[in-house]
Design a protein around this motif. Structure first.
Motif, PDB file in Angstrom:
ATOM      1  N   PRO A  61      52.491  60.698  40.491  1.00 45.41           N
ATOM      2  CA  PRO A  61      53.499  61.938  40.300  1.00 45.41           C
ATOM      3  C   PRO A  61      52.953  62.590  39.053  1.00 45.41           C
ATOM      4  N   PHE A  62      52.981  63.803  39.054  1.00 44.36           N
ATOM      5  CA  PHE A  62      52.857  65.024  38.211  1.00 44.36           C
ATOM      6  C   PHE A  62      53.827  64.752  37.154  1.00 44.36           C
ATOM      7  N   SER A  63      53.316  64.517  35.721  1.00 46.58           N
ATOM      8  CA  SER A  63      54.033  64.418  34.681  1.00 46.58           C
ATOM      9  C   SER A  63      54.095  65.478  33.573  1.00 46.58           C
ATOM     10  N   TRP A  64      55.104  66.283  33.173  1.00 49.37           N
ATOM     11  CA  TRP A  64      54.803  67.382  32.062  1.00 49.37           C
ATOM     12  C   TRP A  64      54.745  66.526  30.708  1.00 49.37           C
ATOM     13  N   LYS A  65      55.248  65.348  30.466  1.00 44.25           N
ATOM     14  CA  LYS A  65      55.262  64.630  29.404  1.00 44.25           C
ATOM     15  C   LYS A  65      54.015  64.504  28.857  1.00 44.25           C
ATOM     16  N   GLN A  66      52.946  64.161  29.755  1.00 46.55           N
ATOM     17  CA  GLN A  66      51.611  63.790  29.560  1.00 46.55           C
ATOM     18  C   GLN A  66      51.029  65.222  29.104  1.00 46.55           C
ATOM     19  N   ILE A  67      51.346  66.130  29.795  1.00 42.91           N
ATOM     20  CA  ILE A  67      50.645  67.579  29.469  1.00 42.91           C
ATOM     21  C   ILE A  67      50.938  67.911  28.089  1.00 42.91           C
ATOM     22  N   PHE A  68      52.302  67.979  27.798  1.00 39.55           N
ATOM     23  CA  PHE A  68      52.857  68.362  26.428  1.00 39.55           C
ATOM     24  C   PHE A  68      52.801  67.396  25.459  1.00 39.55           C
ATOM     25  N   ASN A  69      51.382  67.026  25.016  1.00 35.62           N
ATOM     26  CA  ASN A  69      51.492  66.005  23.751  1.00 35.62           C
ATOM     27  C   ASN A  69      51.584  66.783  22.596  1.00 35.62           C
ATOM     28  N   ALA A  70      51.172  65.940  21.482  1.00 32.91           N
ATOM     29  CA  ALA A  70      51.479  66.708  20.313  1.00 32.91           C
ATOM     30  C   ALA A  70      50.581  67.903  19.917  1.00 32.91           C
ATOM     31  N   PRO A  71      49.064  67.626  20.088  1.00 35.90           N
ATOM     32  CA  PRO A  71      48.332  68.857  19.729  1.00 35.90           C
ATOM     33  C   PRO A  71      48.621  69.996  20.639  1.00 35.90           C
ATOM     34  N   VAL A  72      49.076  69.846  21.744  1.00 37.67           N
ATOM     35  CA  VAL A  72      49.525  70.817  22.698  1.00 37.67           C
ATOM     36  C   VAL A  72      50.625  71.612  22.349  1.00 37.67           C
ATOM     37  N   CYS A  73      51.706  70.954  22.035  1.00 36.44           N
ATOM     38  CA  CYS A  73      52.844  71.598  21.222  1.00 36.44           C
ATOM     39  C   CYS A  73      52.780  72.088  19.963  1.00 36.44           C
ATOM     40  N   ALA A  74      51.707  71.682  19.303  1.00 41.83           N
ATOM     41  CA  ALA A  74      51.310  72.236  17.827  1.00 41.83           C
ATOM     42  C   ALA A  74      50.501  73.716  18.184  1.00 41.83           C
ATOM     43  N   SER A  75      49.811  73.615  19.501  1.00 47.13           N
ATOM     44  CA  SER A  75      49.125  74.831  19.777  1.00 47.13           C
ATOM     45  C   SER A  75      50.157  75.866  20.152  1.00 47.13           C
ATOM     46  N   LEU A  76      51.289  75.534  20.848  1.00 48.74           N
ATOM     47  CA  LEU A  76      52.113  76.576  21.161  1.00 48.74           C
ATOM     48  C   LEU A  76      52.883  76.998  20.011  1.00 48.74           C
ATOM     49  N   ILE A  77      53.291  76.298  19.065  1.00 47.29           N
ATOM     50  CA  ILE A  77      53.694  76.570  17.625  1.00 47.29           C
ATOM     51  C   ILE A  77      53.067  77.891  17.057  1.00 47.29           C
ATOM     52  N   ALA A  78      51.600  77.361  17.008  1.00 44.21           N
ATOM     53  CA  ALA A  78      50.589  78.221  16.398  1.00 44.21           C
ATOM     54  C   ALA A  78      50.611  79.630  17.081  1.00 44.21           C
ATOM     55  N   CYS A  79      50.756  79.711  18.387  1.00 40.07           N
ATOM     56  CA  CYS A  79      50.681  80.841  19.262  1.00 40.07           C
ATOM     57  C   CYS A  79      52.079  81.504  18.835  1.00 40.07           C
ATOM     58  N   VAL A  80      53.058  81.069  18.551  1.00 40.30           N
ATOM     59  CA  VAL A  80      54.363  81.688  18.097  1.00 40.30           C
ATOM     60  C   VAL A  80      54.298  82.101  16.925  1.00 40.30           C
TER      61      VAL A  80
END
Length: 301
Positions: free
Chosen positions: A153-172
């Motif tokens: 099953p598709f898991s959003w939790k696996q995709i939004f790991n710490a580096p990706v969340c940090a990249s999103l914060i960097a975008c903001v």
């Protein structure tokens, strides 16, 4: 680009990898320690490095430029899917087709690419590499995991790991043109500075676990490695040369096979030996291929 600086940095990183290799062989680093250190990097050091890269200076002129870079990164990742399928067909691979598709499509962009690019090209280039991680994680855990586990099953939790969340914060941070308080910035820089040496130690230690005797039996290791380390980045360069003048995205594509190939194969009962061999050979070759590609594509006489 200063090729002397690039080669010097790659040699330094190679020496650190060699130290990690020796540390694993002499049991200074064991498998448990490597796993814990990997967790520390993925959850703390790499996110801190990403945040620190935009905390002082915004490398983008406006929000449109950020979205343009993100769009290009997405385009590169989507391009890897048909390219991987075609290369598997060219090599006439019948067994372990899904494994080879994964290894053609996905490079070690986060764990090796981000530290190397930041170390060699500077923190501004690291921001571009961090943006590449956003669609790359969708490719890794969406497309990549499906190759191993078609019923998973598709898991959003696996995709939004710490580096990706940090990249999103960097975008903001970039979109809002924010600057971090000096104390937070210095803390992020200090934690982020662990990333490159620790990542190289871990990669070196993982190479020590590969059975070198199996390399001679693998008839596909040479053609696969040459295609993965030279042909794939050249294809990306050919596709993006009209819209990208910076070498960062091309170098991300030139990184070796993702170490997650071994992790996914192990969890799904696939051939972990094949994945370990390709990770080993492509990682060693990257010491030569990355400077060579830079010299070929970006150094002008």
């Amino acid at each position: 680009m200063d090729m002397t600086t690039l080669i010097t940095q790659m040699l330094v990183l190679t020496i650190v990898m060699a130290i990690g290799f020796l540390a694993r062989r002499t049991q200074v680093m064991d498998a448990g320690f490597s796993r814990q250190l990997s967790g520390l990097l993925l959850r703390i050091a790499i996110p801190a490095m990403i945040i620190a890269s935009v905390g002082k200076e915004n490398p983008f002129a406006d929000s449109g430029e950020i979205l343009a870079v993100l769009g290009i990164c997405t385009l590169v990742n989507l391009f890897m899917i048909p390219l991987a399928y075609c290369l598997v067909w060219v090599l006439r691979i019948r067994e372990q087709r899904e494994l080879y598709q994964f290894m053609f499509a996905l490079s070690n962009a986060g764990f090796m690419g981000l530290p190397i690019i930041t170390s060699v090209f500077g923190s501004t280039a690291g921001v571009y590499a961090a943006l590449f991680l956003l669609p790359n994680n969708f490719l890794m855990f969406g497309y990549g995991m499906r190759l191993f586990r078609k019923d998973e099953p598709f898991s959003w939790k696996q995709i939004f790991n710490a580096p990706v969340c940090a990249s999103l914060i960097a975008c903001v941070i970039c979109l809002l043109r924010l600057k971090l308080p000096p104390v937070i910035q210095e803390c992020a820089e200090l934690l982020g500075s662990m990333t490159t040496p620790c990542a190289m130690l871990i990669i070196g230690a993982s190479l020590a676990d590969t059975r070198l005797s199996d390399l001679r039996k693998d008839r596909l290791i040479v053609p696969f490695t040459l295609l993965r380390m030279f042909f794939v980045p050249l294809c990306c360069y050919g596709m993006l040369r009209l819209v990208v003048t910076d070498e960062t995205l091309i170098q991300v594509c030139a990184m070796p096979v993702a170490t997650n190939a071994v992790i996914f194969a192990s969890s799904c009962g696939k051939d972990t030996g094949l994945c370990s061999r390709t990770v080993f050979v492509t990682t060693l070759l990257s010491v030569i291929s990355v400077p060579l590609l830079c010299a070929l594509l970006f150094v002008r006489a």
